[in-house]
Design a protein around this motif. Sequence first.
Motif, PDB file in Angstrom:
ATOM      1  N   GLU A  10      37.247 103.153  33.859  1.00  0.00           N
ATOM      2  CA  GLU A  10      37.243 104.409  33.377  1.00  0.00           C
ATOM      3  C   GLU A  10      38.726 104.187  32.717  1.00  0.00           C
ATOM      4  OE1 GLU A  10      35.482 107.309  33.176  1.00  0.00           O
ATOM      5  OE2 GLU A  10      34.062 105.797  33.904  1.00  0.00           O
ATOM      6  N   GLY A  11      38.814 105.037  31.373  1.00  0.00           N
ATOM      7  CA  GLY A  11      40.032 105.342  30.812  1.00  0.00           C
ATOM      8  C   GLY A  11      40.304 104.265  29.648  1.00  0.00           C
ATOM      9  N   TRP A  12      41.461 103.716  29.608  1.00  0.00           N
ATOM     10  CA  TRP A  12      41.951 102.767  28.526  1.00  0.00           C
ATOM     11  C   TRP A  12      42.744 101.506  29.083  1.00  0.00           C
ATOM     12  CZ3 TRP A  12      42.087 107.951  29.181  1.00  0.00           C
ATOM     13  CH2 TRP A  12      41.443 108.843  28.410  1.00  0.00           C
ATOM     14  N   ILE A  13      42.345 100.479  28.500  1.00  0.00           N
ATOM     15  CA  ILE A  13      43.249  99.232  29.214  1.00  0.00           C
ATOM     16  C   ILE A  13      43.996  98.612  27.733  1.00  0.00           C
ATOM     17  CG2 ILE A  13      43.266  96.766  29.903  1.00  0.00           C
ATOM     18  CD1 ILE A  13      40.746  97.668  31.657  1.00  0.00           C
ATOM     19  N   PHE A  14      45.376  98.446  27.922  1.00  0.00           N
ATOM     20  CA  PHE A  14      46.202  97.584  26.996  1.00  0.00           C
ATOM     21  C   PHE A  14      46.679  96.611  27.508  1.00  0.00           C
ATOM     22  CE2 PHE A  14      46.178 102.296  26.008  1.00  0.00           C
ATOM     23  CZ  PHE A  14      45.971 102.281  24.719  1.00  0.00           C
ATOM     24  N   THR A  15      46.679  95.647  26.651  1.00  0.00           N
ATOM     25  CA  THR A  15      47.213  94.122  27.148  1.00  0.00           C
ATOM     26  C   THR A  15      48.586  93.572  26.294  1.00  0.00           C
ATOM     27  OG1 THR A  15      45.916  92.876  25.689  1.00  0.00           O
ATOM     28  CG2 THR A  15      44.608  93.732  27.475  1.00  0.00           C
ATOM     29  N   LEU A  16      48.698  92.416  26.790  1.00  0.00           N
ATOM     30  CA  LEU A  16      49.781  91.727  26.045  1.00  0.00           C
ATOM     31  C   LEU A  16      49.537  91.220  24.721  1.00  0.00           C
ATOM     32  CD1 LEU A  16      51.929  90.553  29.309  1.00  0.00           C
ATOM     33  CD2 LEU A  16      52.089  92.687  28.050  1.00  0.00           C
ATOM     34  N   ASP A  17      48.175  91.010  24.357  1.00  0.00           N
ATOM     35  CA  ASP A  17      47.711  90.599  23.404  1.00  0.00           C
ATOM     36  C   ASP A  17      48.414  91.386  22.269  1.00  0.00           C
ATOM     37  OD1 ASP A  17      46.127  88.438  23.958  1.00  0.00           O
ATOM     38  OD2 ASP A  17      44.471  89.751  24.685  1.00  0.00           O
ATOM     39  N   HIS A  18      48.554  90.646  21.112  1.00  0.00           N
ATOM     40  CA  HIS A  18      49.569  91.305  19.787  1.00  0.00           C
ATOM     41  C   HIS A  18      48.761  92.645  19.390  1.00  0.00           C
ATOM     42  CE1 HIS A  18      52.288  87.734  19.961  1.00  0.00           C
ATOM     43  NE2 HIS A  18      52.947  88.928  19.940  1.00  0.00           N
ATOM     44  N   PRO A  19      47.215  92.734  19.028  1.00  0.00           N
ATOM     45  CA  PRO A  19      46.960  93.788  18.618  1.00  0.00           C
ATOM     46  C   PRO A  19      46.716  94.895  19.561  1.00  0.00           C
ATOM     47  CG  PRO A  19      45.450  91.804  18.313  1.00  0.00           C
ATOM     48  CD  PRO A  19      46.584  91.656  19.063  1.00  0.00           C
ATOM     49  N   SER A  20      46.833  94.849  20.964  1.00  0.00           N
ATOM     50  CA  SER A  20      47.151  95.856  21.847  1.00  0.00           C
ATOM     51  C   SER A  20      48.556  96.179  22.104  1.00  0.00           C
ATOM     52  CB  SER A  20      46.301  95.465  23.109  1.00  0.00           C
ATOM     53  OG  SER A  20      46.406  96.556  23.928  1.00  0.00           O
ATOM     54  N   TYR A  21      49.418  95.218  22.168  1.00  0.00           N
ATOM     55  CA  TYR A  21      50.665  95.536  22.473  1.00  0.00           C
ATOM     56  C   TYR A  21      51.541  96.077  21.536  1.00  0.00           C
ATOM     57  CZ  TYR A  21      55.555  94.100  23.554  1.00  0.00           C
ATOM     58  OH  TYR A  21      56.685  94.361  23.804  1.00  0.00           O
ATOM     59  N   LEU A  22      51.456  95.359  20.195  1.00  0.00           N
ATOM     60  CA  LEU A  22      52.283  96.117  19.221  1.00  0.00           C
ATOM     61  C   LEU A  22      52.085  97.597  18.928  1.00  0.00           C
ATOM     62  CD1 LEU A  22      52.515  92.790  17.100  1.00  0.00           C
ATOM     63  CD2 LEU A  22      54.424  93.881  18.454  1.00  0.00           C
ATOM     64  N   PRO A  23      50.851  97.808  18.710  1.00  0.00           N
ATOM     65  CA  PRO A  23      50.729  99.273  18.541  1.00  0.00           C
ATOM     66  C   PRO A  23      51.134 100.234  19.521  1.00  0.00           C
ATOM     67  CG  PRO A  23      48.696  98.053  18.222  1.00  0.00           C
ATOM     68  CD  PRO A  23      49.572  97.214  18.648  1.00  0.00           C
ATOM     69  N   PHE A  24      51.261  99.790  20.942  1.00  0.00           N
ATOM     70  CA  PHE A  24      51.557 100.545  21.804  1.00  0.00           C
ATOM     71  C   PHE A  24      53.137 100.736  21.911  1.00  0.00           C
ATOM     72  CE2 PHE A  24      52.352 102.106  26.159  1.00  0.00           C
ATOM     73  CZ  PHE A  24      51.139 102.756  26.569  1.00  0.00           C
ATOM     74  N   VAL A  25      53.770  99.665  21.581  1.00  0.00           N
ATOM     75  CA  VAL A  25      55.217  99.913  21.660  1.00  0.00           C
ATOM     76  C   VAL A  25      55.719 100.466  20.571  1.00  0.00           C
ATOM     77  CG1 VAL A  25      55.920  97.957  23.193  1.00  0.00           C
ATOM     78  CG2 VAL A  25      55.722  97.364  20.907  1.00  0.00           C
ATOM     79  N   THR A  26      54.845 100.580  19.322  1.00  0.00           N
ATOM     80  CA  THR A  26      55.202 101.172  17.966  1.00  0.00           C
ATOM     81  C   THR A  26      54.826 102.555  18.046  1.00  0.00           C
ATOM     82  OG1 THR A  26      54.980  99.024  16.864  1.00  0.00           O
ATOM     83  CG2 THR A  26      55.034 100.950  15.469  1.00  0.00           C
ATOM     84  N   TYR A  27      54.047 103.066  18.825  1.00  0.00           N
ATOM     85  CA  TYR A  27      53.316 104.510  18.516  1.00  0.00           C
ATOM     86  C   TYR A  27      53.330 105.145  19.666  1.00  0.00           C
ATOM     87  CZ  TYR A  27      51.971 102.838  14.013  1.00  0.00           C
ATOM     88  OH  TYR A  27      51.873 102.417  12.659  1.00  0.00           O
ATOM     89  N   ALA A  28      53.420 104.736  21.087  1.00  0.00           N
ATOM     90  CA  ALA A  28      53.201 105.427  22.323  1.00  0.00           C
ATOM     91  C   ALA A  28      54.405 106.498  22.559  1.00  0.00           C
ATOM     92  CB  ALA A  28      53.148 104.539  23.345  1.00  0.00           C
ATOM     93  N   ASP A  29      54.249 107.635  22.634  1.00  0.00           N
ATOM     94  CA  ASP A  29      55.343 108.707  22.875  1.00  0.00           C
ATOM     95  C   ASP A  29      55.879 108.521  24.235  1.00  0.00           C
ATOM     96  OD1 ASP A  29      55.073 109.739  20.259  1.00  0.00           O
ATOM     97  OD2 ASP A  29      53.807 111.405  20.871  1.00  0.00           O
ATOM     98  N   GLN A  30      54.981 108.040  25.105  1.00  0.00           N
ATOM     99  CA  GLN A  30      55.547 107.947  26.399  1.00  0.00           C
ATOM    100  C   GLN A  30      56.378 106.827  26.647  1.00  0.00           C
ATOM    101  OE1 GLN A  30      55.467 109.428  29.101  1.00  0.00           O
ATOM    102  NE2 GLN A  30      53.695 110.487  29.694  1.00  0.00           N
ATOM    103  N   ARG A  31      57.741 107.217  26.819  1.00  0.00           N
ATOM    104  CA  ARG A  31      58.819 106.153  26.775  1.00  0.00           C
ATOM    105  C   ARG A  31      58.678 105.107  28.002  1.00  0.00           C
ATOM    106  NH1 ARG A  31      65.294 106.393  27.197  1.00  0.00           N
ATOM    107  NH2 ARG A  31      65.935 104.676  25.809  1.00  0.00           N
ATOM    108  N   GLU A  32      58.438 105.873  29.201  1.00  0.00           N
ATOM    109  CA  GLU A  32      58.260 104.981  30.362  1.00  0.00           C
ATOM    110  C   GLU A  32      57.420 103.963  30.460  1.00  0.00           C
ATOM    111  OE1 GLU A  32      60.248 104.695  33.353  1.00  0.00           O
ATOM    112  OE2 GLU A  32      61.594 105.706  31.953  1.00  0.00           O
ATOM    113  N   LEU A  33      56.177 104.248  29.594  1.00  0.00           N
ATOM    114  CA  LEU A  33      55.101 103.407  29.562  1.00  0.00           C
ATOM    115  C   LEU A  33      55.546 102.233  28.480  1.00  0.00           C
ATOM    116  CD1 LEU A  33      51.762 105.563  29.761  1.00  0.00           C
ATOM    117  CD2 LEU A  33      52.670 104.060  31.611  1.00  0.00           C
ATOM    118  N   ARG A  34      56.049 102.807  27.412  1.00  0.00           N
ATOM    119  CA  ARG A  34      56.601 101.597  26.668  1.00  0.00           C
ATOM    120  C   ARG A  34      57.476 100.461  27.274  1.00  0.00           C
ATOM    121  NH1 ARG A  34      58.216 105.770  22.915  1.00  0.00           N
ATOM    122  NH2 ARG A  34      60.482 105.076  23.215  1.00  0.00           N
TER     123      ARG A  34
END
Length: 677
Positions: free
Chosen positions: A211-235
Amino acid sequence: MNILTKYFDTKHNTAPFSKIKTEHFAPAITEAIQMTRKDIDAITSNPEAPTFENTVEALEFSGQTLDRINSIFFNLNSAETSDEMQKIAQDISPLLTELSNDITLNSALFERIKSVYNQKDGLGLNTEQNMLLDKSYKSFSRNGALLAEEKKSRLREIDTELAKLMLTFGENVLAETNNYQLHITNEADLKGLPEGTVEAARSLAKSHEKEGWIFTLDHPSYLPFVTYADQRELRKEIAIAFGSKAFQGNAYDNQENVLKIANLRHERANLLGYETHAHFVLEERMAQTSGKVTSFLNDLLTKAKPAAEKEFSQLTAFAQKLDNIDQLQKWDGAYYAEKLKQELFNLDDEKLKPYFKLENVQNGAFTIANKLFGLTFTEVFDIDKYHEDVHTFEVTDANGGLVAVFYSDFFPRKGKRNGAWMTSFKPQYKKGNHNERPHVSIVCNFTKPTETKPSLLTFNEVTTLFHEFGHALHGMLANTTYPSLSGTSVYWDFVELPSQVMENWCYEPEALALFATHYQTGEIIPQEYVEKIKESASFLEGMATLRQLSFGLLDMAFHSKDPSGIQNVKTFEKTTMEDTALYPDVAENCMSVSFSHIFQGGYSSGYYSYKWAEVLDADAFAYFQEKGIFNKEVADKFKDNVLSQGGTDHPMTLYKRFRGQEPKPEALLKRAGLIAS
């Protein structure tokens, strides 16, 4: 008979991927090693006096079956690996190293090469033949041919161990990349993320039956996450995971491998009579000495650091104003940089992405290559490929003659390492009256299409595609006699010129108009966006330059001094990068242990090449801008003097033939906004 050891009776002699089984590789490589040994024996047992043809040329064209199998195997090991492939790589690497050593330490063979080399001035050789002779002689003299027997024996041990260590290093980084998932089940944690990124994460979770959403260390997943995710703790969580790959004290830890590789390289250089590994490597580079490289990097550092510090203060003040952040951390950089860019330029990747559908960008690169170099790319469906994501193209010239076979492989998957690269499955060379054309591939990791959206690229990914395509053009337009001097077989601080110069077209309105069209409406990218792309091109360039310089200086620190005193990789890295550090250190992270460019790839003592080539590319593109970015005369000069020549002459000679002068660093500093235009 093994399919890999016989002639491929396929279209253009392309690799028959669908018929090759993993179990074919080990026996084929073993057989091809024996074939290569026979080739070498034929040269050394030749009763005739050594000549350029019967010795140097014969050596150049020896072992071609093995070279072809190796290129297929090691390319697949990067783009489509498996546990079985990695096991084969570990098993065959010592055999290949042993063969390489048996050739370069073969005294009878070296005596023949030396005999030709000693009479080279009277042989009437052309420039390319002279270069091959020089390169052949040096491949022996620089790799142990002049050593005493016991030292030759130690060299063999070092080379075998290094080959295995570098493979293990890469396998560990890949395993750590694959082992991490950020699994999110609370939708609120996705705040700030672009719709396409969320959809891709949802698809990934579904494919894992979660269920839910999975993010990985592959660049197309990782880079948008650290660029846009508002949740600082998850970044923070994903950024620390990214920075601690192979630095976790587990079975995949690379700290010991880094120290072993650095020390073995140093010992090897000493054995061969060089002060350090950098001294050994740089003898065959444009830069020539570690002192010259270090002063080049430090000179750029002096110019870039004030700008970087000013930019960092601006970013810090912005984060403070926006979210009351007192101290920017590494997981904040991309996030606030993107927000600041939006505020300053009213431009963000999500606005741009609809104009950069992957297929359109690729076709844009093809169109630009056609306008500059007269090439036509036609997708074909009767050439075998190693994965369904791969596309195959015939590349032809203005007369319809075959120039190359081109493969593109654009999406991440489990068996594929991160990043982007160009490679080849078959080199270009001339033999008899036939000009063998190359088979060239570019491999990237872009966001896959989803159920509702095609693959839409960030502007950074657009420049990545053009960068790798520039390398591909260097390979495809090769027109030399000898395979070892063909295409990208040039000094490593010259190899980035064709790739980096191609990125410049991404910023030009005239070029963007050819491919940047909205994937839904077909509307050409608005002029105001183009202006903003150009305007923002040097946004935070001081910080970006500092980051690149930190990698170059770290590379030189490992390789231009005796590394035996390094007790702790993390401490050494932290001390080395002090002058270029803007963010506070993260205790859990260490960059060296996943610095694949220098510990797995061929960039050791060569990472500076990226900045070095930027000087060349800025100067080269200034010439295009002077005459017109599609000026045929300048394009022909670039093709005839750089792209087609490979390593047949000294790179500075080739560059001056194209440009009419040595490159001037001012063009780069102006483009980067580090000095006034």
